[in-house]
Motif scaffolding. Structure first.
Motif, PDB file in Angstrom:
ATOM      1  N   GLY A  35       0.920  -1.681  -0.165  1.00  0.00           N
ATOM      2  CA  GLY A  35      -0.075   0.101  -0.332  1.00  0.00           C
ATOM      3  C   GLY A  35       0.614   1.597  -0.116  1.00  0.00           C
ATOM      4  O   GLY A  35       0.451   2.015   0.350  1.00  0.00           O
ATOM      5  N   PHE A  36       1.937   1.223  -0.074  1.00  0.00           N
ATOM      6  CA  PHE A  36       2.376   1.950  -0.624  1.00  0.00           C
ATOM      7  C   PHE A  36       2.052   3.498  -1.581  1.00  0.00           C
ATOM      8  O   PHE A  36       1.674   2.481  -2.430  1.00  0.00           O
ATOM      9  CB  PHE A  36       4.021   2.181  -0.640  1.00  0.00           C
ATOM     10  CG  PHE A  36       5.417   1.400  -0.348  1.00  0.00           C
ATOM     11  CD1 PHE A  36       6.693   2.454   0.741  1.00  0.00           C
ATOM     12  CD2 PHE A  36       4.706   0.663   1.177  1.00  0.00           C
ATOM     13  CE1 PHE A  36       6.990   1.668   1.505  1.00  0.00           C
ATOM     14  CE2 PHE A  36       5.755  -0.059   2.160  1.00  0.00           C
ATOM     15  CZ  PHE A  36       6.940   1.062   2.320  1.00  0.00           C
ATOM     16  N   SER A  37       2.272   4.670  -1.685  1.00  0.00           N
ATOM     17  CA  SER A  37       1.157   6.069  -2.052  1.00  0.00           C
ATOM     18  C   SER A  37       2.293   6.200  -3.504  1.00  0.00           C
ATOM     19  O   SER A  37       1.669   6.037  -4.327  1.00  0.00           O
ATOM     20  CB  SER A  37       1.331   6.487  -1.515  1.00  0.00           C
ATOM     21  OG  SER A  37       1.850   6.971  -1.698  1.00  0.00           O
ATOM     22  N   GLU A  38       3.364   5.585  -3.329  1.00  0.00           N
ATOM     23  CA  GLU A  38       4.582   5.867  -4.505  1.00  0.00           C
ATOM     24  C   GLU A  38       5.835   5.574  -5.221  1.00  0.00           C
ATOM     25  O   GLU A  38       6.606   5.410  -3.439  1.00  0.00           O
ATOM     26  CB  GLU A  38       4.737   7.389  -5.627  1.00  0.00           C
ATOM     27  CG  GLU A  38       4.569   8.126  -3.755  1.00  0.00           C
ATOM     28  CD  GLU A  38       4.686  10.125  -3.775  1.00  0.00           C
ATOM     29  OE1 GLU A  38       3.391   9.947  -4.524  1.00  0.00           O
ATOM     30  OE2 GLU A  38       5.428  10.574  -3.035  1.00  0.00           O
ATOM     31  N   ALA A  39       6.729   4.883  -5.655  1.00  0.00           N
ATOM     32  CA  ALA A  39       7.752   4.342  -5.137  1.00  0.00           C
ATOM     33  C   ALA A  39       8.440   5.767  -6.682  1.00  0.00           C
ATOM     34  O   ALA A  39       8.484   5.682  -7.670  1.00  0.00           O
ATOM     35  CB  ALA A  39       7.770   3.597  -5.925  1.00  0.00           C
ATOM     36  N   PHE A  40      10.208   6.391  -6.357  1.00  0.00           N
ATOM     37  CA  PHE A  40      10.692   7.229  -7.195  1.00  0.00           C
ATOM     38  C   PHE A  40      12.410   6.398  -7.177  1.00  0.00           C
ATOM     39  O   PHE A  40      12.429   5.345  -6.692  1.00  0.00           O
ATOM     40  CB  PHE A  40      10.972   8.063  -6.439  1.00  0.00           C
ATOM     41  CG  PHE A  40       9.749   9.293  -6.601  1.00  0.00           C
ATOM     42  CD1 PHE A  40       9.660   9.891  -7.717  1.00  0.00           C
ATOM     43  CD2 PHE A  40       9.225   9.231  -5.438  1.00  0.00           C
ATOM     44  CE1 PHE A  40       8.975  10.895  -7.434  1.00  0.00           C
ATOM     45  CE2 PHE A  40       8.072  10.314  -5.485  1.00  0.00           C
ATOM     46  CZ  PHE A  40       7.625  10.826  -6.503  1.00  0.00           C
ATOM     47  N   VAL A  41      12.952   6.438  -8.731  1.00  0.00           N
ATOM     48  CA  VAL A  41      13.883   5.569  -8.956  1.00  0.00           C
ATOM     49  C   VAL A  41      14.932   5.760  -9.334  1.00  0.00           C
ATOM     50  O   VAL A  41      14.486   7.248 -10.603  1.00  0.00           O
ATOM     51  CB  VAL A  41      13.969   4.025 -10.152  1.00  0.00           C
ATOM     52  CG1 VAL A  41      14.679   3.705 -10.214  1.00  0.00           C
ATOM     53  CG2 VAL A  41      12.753   3.537  -9.969  1.00  0.00           C
ATOM     54  N   GLY A  42      16.192   5.990  -9.527  1.00  0.00           N
ATOM     55  CA  GLY A  42      16.974   7.080  -9.697  1.00  0.00           C
ATOM     56  C   GLY A  42      17.623   6.461 -10.665  1.00  0.00           C
ATOM     57  O   GLY A  42      17.465   5.252 -11.260  1.00  0.00           O
ATOM     58  N   GLU A  43      18.529   6.954 -11.584  1.00  0.00           N
ATOM     59  CA  GLU A  43      19.565   6.694 -12.497  1.00  0.00           C
ATOM     60  C   GLU A  43      21.041   6.985 -12.171  1.00  0.00           C
ATOM     61  O   GLU A  43      21.015   8.344 -12.385  1.00  0.00           O
ATOM     62  CB  GLU A  43      18.560   7.427 -13.280  1.00  0.00           C
ATOM     63  CG  GLU A  43      18.895   8.389 -14.603  1.00  0.00           C
ATOM     64  CD  GLU A  43      18.149   8.998 -15.547  1.00  0.00           C
ATOM     65  OE1 GLU A  43      17.391   7.623 -15.944  1.00  0.00           O
ATOM     66  OE2 GLU A  43      18.094  10.222 -15.980  1.00  0.00           O
ATOM     67  N   HIS A  44      21.526   6.130 -12.954  1.00  0.00           N
ATOM     68  CA  HIS A  44      22.836   7.231 -13.590  1.00  0.00           C
ATOM     69  C   HIS A  44      23.630   5.589 -14.510  1.00  0.00           C
ATOM     70  O   HIS A  44      23.698   4.522 -14.167  1.00  0.00           O
ATOM     71  CB  HIS A  44      24.523   6.996 -12.141  1.00  0.00           C
ATOM     72  CG  HIS A  44      23.427   8.082 -11.669  1.00  0.00           C
ATOM     73  ND1 HIS A  44      22.946   7.829  -9.572  1.00  0.00           N
ATOM     74  CD2 HIS A  44      23.502   9.457 -11.186  1.00  0.00           C
ATOM     75  CE1 HIS A  44      22.702   8.682  -9.097  1.00  0.00           C
ATOM     76  NE2 HIS A  44      23.309   9.597 -10.000  1.00  0.00           N
TER      77      HIS A  44
END
Length: 363
Positions: A35-44
């Motif tokens: 039930g986490f509302s959102e997820a962010f993913v980084g990039e390199h």
């Protein structure tokens, strides 16, 4: 207060890339189930420890394996990409997710990426602003496109064949565009003020001391006031390194060990910050602290929230008291050195910690 997720990610360089990519996907799929509302993913692109070179491609891999959670780029590093390619790819991702996409953008912070893409000595903030202006213009405009800039020129004037679709850009599913998110990593961020004046939404990084994290909301308010916008604390996302266990001893052993996954994370950040004579002031709770006192142990003690459920609730409430109210707590992703404990921490966070936090603050 909502619960979200943010991963750079960060893994020891000896691990299998295939394995870490599967692990990073599993973490977000678990977050969706919990039930986490959102997820962010980084990039390199040039980092063996941060093994996602394209957050948009990684997000695309999660479209059919998630159902509720919103997925965000955290961030697309605009100076390293052509703005037309970003505009087209983001539009596609937004359609695939049917509105579950959040467009996180930034200038990028990894020096080896800057060198590889030829902008180490460039004005990356100017490149960032030009890139997002191009992207928004492509989304808001109609073909044929004709834009000129210092860093990029965009046109389909000579080749437009509109009836056949040639020379026409995709527009996003969300109109006029997905929510735009920026991450603030320094105290008193003027960039955050400028972003807020454009209606973009803030994330406060997890490696800022609470005393400096508290400086971000006044900058948001200042930027919103300049543009006649309403600053709403519900839109403020704050990232924290958190580890929850069934007992305090397990939590301390896992999250406070300099040789553990949280220790590796902060060692890596500290080493990169120091390279080339960089300042470590953002890691200090007091600027009078000598640089040599900024150790991995110090960072673990001052930046990581860990313990049993009750202890973590107390620390989150104390942190909120220091920086003020905010809308979403982003749980920072760390290497799953022990997958069982890592999964258990996310479960406890979602099922027991957050209900107690929201009860305490009257939500």
């Amino acid at each position: 207060m909502q619960l979200g997720f943010f991963t750079m990610p960060m893994h020891p360089p000896g691990r299998s890339v295939t394995g870490t990519l599967k692990e990073d996907r599993a973490a977000i799929i678990l977050a969706d189930r919990l039930g986490f509302s959102e997820a962010f993913v980084g990039e390199h692109s040039t980092d063996r420890c941060e093994t996602i070179p394209s957050c948009l491609a990684f997000i695309a891999s999660l479209v059919s394996d998630t159902t509720r959670i919103k997925l965000g780029s955290g961030t697309v590093n605009l100076p390293n990409n052509h703005p037309a390619q970003v505009a087209a790819t983001v539009s596609m991702i937004d359609h695939l997710l049917e509105g579950r996409f959040l467009f996180g953008i930034g200038p990028g912070g990894l020096k080896s990426d800057m060198e590889m893409f030829g902008n180490l000595d460039a004005d990356r903030n100017a490149m960032f602003v030009e890139a997002i202006d191009h992207i928004l213009a492509l989304w808001n405009g109609e073909a044929p496109y004709k834009r000129t800039g210092k860093y990029w020129n965009l046109s389909t004037e000579r080749t437009l064949l509109a009836d056949a679709g040639q020379g026409v850009m995709l527009k996003p599913w969300q109109q006029p565009h997905p929510p735009i998110i920026v991450t603030a990593v320094v105290p008193h961020s003027k960039g955050l003020q400028a972003a807020s004046a454009r209606g973009w939404l803030p994330i406060t990084a997890n490696f800022l001391q609470p005393v400096w994290a508290a400086t971000h909301w006044p900058m948001v308010e200042r930027g919103c006031a300049q543009a006649g916008l309403r600053a709403d604390r519900r839109h403020w996302r704050v990232c924290k390194s958190v580890f929850v266990a069934d007992d305090d001893a397990t939590a301390r052993r896992y999250a406070r060990d300099p040789n553990g996954p949280y220790g590796f994370y902060y060692w890596n950040l500290l080493a990169k910050r120091k390279s080339g004579g960089g300042s470590v002031d953002i890691f200090k709770h007091d600027l009078s602290l000598p640089d040599e006192a900024v150790t991995v142990e110090y960072l673990l003690d001052t930046l990581v929230i860990c313990g049993c459920v009750e202890r973590v609730v107390e620390q989150i409430l104390a942190f909120r008291h220091t920086i003020g109210d905010f809308g979403t707590l982003l749980y920072a992703g760390h290497d799953w050195a022990d997958p069982t404990l890592a999964r258990r921490s996310m479960e406890l966070m979602a099922e027991r910690v957050m209900p107690k936090v929201n009860a305490a603050i009257g939500r």
